[in-house]
Design a protein around this motif. Structure first.
Motif, PDB file in Angstrom:
ATOM      1  N   MET A  21     -26.467   0.692  -8.964  1.00 20.27           N
ATOM      2  CA  MET A  21     -25.972  -0.617  -9.406  1.00 20.27           C
ATOM      3  C   MET A  21     -26.390  -0.928 -10.840  1.00 20.27           C
ATOM      4  O   MET A  21     -25.622  -1.539 -11.592  1.00 20.27           O
ATOM      5  CB  MET A  21     -26.440  -1.715  -8.450  1.00 20.27           C
ATOM      6  CG  MET A  21     -25.792  -1.627  -7.075  1.00 20.27           C
ATOM      7  SD  MET A  21     -23.980  -1.895  -7.090  1.00 20.27           S
ATOM      8  CE  MET A  21     -23.322  -0.255  -7.392  1.00 20.27           C
ATOM      9  N   LYS A  24     -23.982   0.907 -12.871  1.00 21.52           N
ATOM     10  CA  LYS A  24     -22.688   0.223 -12.851  1.00 21.52           C
ATOM     11  C   LYS A  24     -22.656  -0.892 -13.884  1.00 21.52           C
ATOM     12  O   LYS A  24     -21.700  -1.027 -14.647  1.00 21.52           O
ATOM     13  CB  LYS A  24     -22.411  -0.330 -11.438  1.00 21.52           C
ATOM     14  CG  LYS A  24     -21.234  -1.283 -11.332  1.00 21.52           C
ATOM     15  CD  LYS A  24     -19.916  -0.602 -11.658  1.00 21.52           C
ATOM     16  CE  LYS A  24     -18.739  -1.520 -11.502  1.00 21.52           C
ATOM     17  NZ  LYS A  24     -18.373  -2.268 -12.704  1.00 21.52           N
ATOM     18  N   ASP A  79     -20.158  -8.303 -12.202  1.00 19.68           N
ATOM     19  CA  ASP A  79     -21.335  -7.492 -11.886  1.00 19.68           C
ATOM     20  C   ASP A  79     -22.621  -8.259 -12.190  1.00 19.68           C
ATOM     21  O   ASP A  79     -23.564  -8.253 -11.398  1.00 19.68           O
ATOM     22  CB  ASP A  79     -21.343  -6.196 -12.699  1.00 19.68           C
ATOM     23  CG  ASP A  79     -20.350  -5.161 -12.208  1.00 19.68           C
ATOM     24  OD1 ASP A  79     -19.838  -5.307 -11.074  1.00 19.68           O
ATOM     25  OD2 ASP A  79     -20.102  -4.208 -12.967  1.00 19.68           O
ATOM     26  N   ASN A  82     -23.517 -10.727  -9.540  1.00 20.19           N
ATOM     27  CA  ASN A  82     -23.768 -10.248  -8.189  1.00 20.19           C
ATOM     28  C   ASN A  82     -24.876  -9.212  -8.062  1.00 20.19           C
ATOM     29  O   ASN A  82     -25.666  -9.270  -7.126  1.00 20.19           O
ATOM     30  CB  ASN A  82     -22.472  -9.674  -7.609  1.00 20.19           C
ATOM     31  CG  ASN A  82     -21.465 -10.755  -7.336  1.00 20.19           C
ATOM     32  OD1 ASN A  82     -21.516 -11.389  -6.304  1.00 20.19           O
ATOM     33  ND2 ASN A  82     -20.568 -11.000  -8.283  1.00 20.19           N
ATOM     34  N   ILE A  83     -24.925  -8.280  -8.951  1.00 16.38           N
ATOM     35  CA  ILE A  83     -25.869  -7.172  -8.803  1.00 16.38           C
ATOM     36  C   ILE A  83     -27.332  -7.611  -8.938  1.00 16.38           C
ATOM     37  O   ILE A  83     -28.174  -7.152  -8.154  1.00 16.38           O
ATOM     38  CB  ILE A  83     -25.483  -6.011  -9.742  1.00 16.38           C
ATOM     39  CG1 ILE A  83     -24.162  -5.399  -9.235  1.00 16.38           C
ATOM     40  CG2 ILE A  83     -26.591  -4.965  -9.817  1.00 16.38           C
ATOM     41  CD1 ILE A  83     -23.553  -4.352 -10.125  1.00 16.38           C
ATOM     42  N   ARG A 114     -19.172  -2.956  -3.890  1.00 17.78           N
ATOM     43  CA  ARG A 114     -19.034  -3.160  -5.345  1.00 17.78           C
ATOM     44  C   ARG A 114     -18.131  -2.087  -5.958  1.00 17.78           C
ATOM     45  O   ARG A 114     -17.356  -2.382  -6.866  1.00 17.78           O
ATOM     46  CB  ARG A 114     -20.405  -3.147  -6.032  1.00 17.78           C
ATOM     47  CG  ARG A 114     -21.303  -4.312  -5.710  1.00 17.78           C
ATOM     48  CD  ARG A 114     -20.686  -5.666  -5.956  1.00 17.78           C
ATOM     49  NE  ARG A 114     -20.237  -5.829  -7.325  1.00 17.78           N
ATOM     50  CZ  ARG A 114     -19.479  -6.836  -7.735  1.00 17.78           C
ATOM     51  NH1 ARG A 114     -19.085  -7.773  -6.909  1.00 17.78           N
ATOM     52  NH2 ARG A 114     -19.106  -6.920  -8.988  1.00 17.78           N
ATOM     53  N   HIS A 117     -14.652  -3.059  -5.031  1.00 22.65           N
ATOM     54  CA  HIS A 117     -14.263  -4.219  -5.840  1.00 22.65           C
ATOM     55  C   HIS A 117     -13.848  -3.766  -7.240  1.00 22.65           C
ATOM     56  O   HIS A 117     -12.823  -4.193  -7.768  1.00 22.65           O
ATOM     57  CB  HIS A 117     -15.420  -5.224  -5.923  1.00 22.65           C
ATOM     58  CG  HIS A 117     -15.136  -6.397  -6.797  1.00 22.65           C
ATOM     59  ND1 HIS A 117     -15.422  -6.397  -8.144  1.00 22.65           N
ATOM     60  CD2 HIS A 117     -14.578  -7.603  -6.525  1.00 22.65           C
ATOM     61  CE1 HIS A 117     -15.053  -7.563  -8.661  1.00 22.65           C
ATOM     62  NE2 HIS A 117     -14.527  -8.302  -7.689  1.00 22.65           N
ATOM     63  N   TYR A 134     -15.496  -8.285  -2.539  1.00 20.34           N
ATOM     64  CA  TYR A 134     -16.522  -9.184  -3.064  1.00 20.34           C
ATOM     65  C   TYR A 134     -17.271  -9.845  -1.906  1.00 20.34           C
ATOM     66  O   TYR A 134     -18.507  -9.918  -1.906  1.00 20.34           O
ATOM     67  CB  TYR A 134     -15.892 -10.256  -3.960  1.00 20.34           C
ATOM     68  CG  TYR A 134     -16.825 -11.404  -4.216  1.00 20.34           C
ATOM     69  CD1 TYR A 134     -17.768 -11.337  -5.235  1.00 20.34           C
ATOM     70  CD2 TYR A 134     -16.806 -12.541  -3.405  1.00 20.34           C
ATOM     71  CE1 TYR A 134     -18.658 -12.377  -5.449  1.00 20.34           C
ATOM     72  CE2 TYR A 134     -17.693 -13.584  -3.617  1.00 20.34           C
ATOM     73  CZ  TYR A 134     -18.612 -13.496  -4.638  1.00 20.34           C
ATOM     74  OH  TYR A 134     -19.488 -14.522  -4.841  1.00 20.34           O
ATOM     75  N   GLY A 137     -19.791  -7.588  -0.042  1.00 17.17           N
ATOM     76  CA  GLY A 137     -21.026  -7.436  -0.818  1.00 17.17           C
ATOM     77  C   GLY A 137     -21.857  -8.709  -0.826  1.00 17.17           C
ATOM     78  O   GLY A 137     -23.089  -8.674  -0.653  1.00 17.17           O
TER      79      GLY A 137
END
Length: 154
Positions: A21, A24, A79, A82-83, A114, A117, A134, A137
């Motif tokens: 992640m 990402k 990202d 959320n991450i 993710r 997504h 989404y 996750g």
């Protein structure tokens, strides 16, 4: 047992998922830069119009919004929204010493959600499809946070 080391298989799962992640998030930023340079548009700030080795022929049009670049920026922003929550909730989840298969399902599930997504957004799929990935996750992170709270409180 110290839970935050690679002797703990749950931490190992977290380390792999977290590293993926982090990559990402970072690579999405590079994708945005690549897209800006490729088309010479969608630049973010007025100072980007200064002549230099990368921008040899600056023009005011370079600051115009460009959907190709903005799509990548929106992915990056999503990202960043959320991450980090996953990174925090996942680390706290490791500390409560969950069952390995549960950690694997949740953490690798988040990575897959993710990734799906990203693919859905990058290929301009429907909002409903993108929102489904989404939501998966997001619900994983919410579950992990509640699980941690429950474990600490009871």
């Amino acid at each position: 047992m110290n839970l935050l080391n690679l002797d703990n298989p749950v931490f190992e799962v977290y380390a792999i998922a977290a590293a993926l992640m982090v990559l990402k998030v970072m690579l999405q930023g590079w994708m945005t830069v690549y897209r800006m340079l490729k088309i010479g548009s969608g630049w973010a700030s007025p100072e980007d119009l200064r002549k230099g080795p990368i921008n040899k022929h600056p023009s005011p049009e370079q600051l115009d919004s460009n959907e190709y670049v903005e799509r990548s920026r929106r992915l990056h922003r999503n990202d960043l929204e959320n991450i980090p929550a996953f990174l925090a909730a996942g680390l706290l989840f490791v500390v409560i010493d969950p069952i390995l298969w549960v950690a694997q399902v949740l953490m690798y599930g988040f990575v897959l959600a993710r990734t799906a997504h990203f693919i859905a957004y990058a290929t301009q799929q429907s909002h409903e499809l993108r929102a489904t990935f989404y939501s998966v996750g997001s619900l994983i992170v919410i579950y992990m946070a509640f699980h941690v709270m429950w474990s600490v409180m009871f």
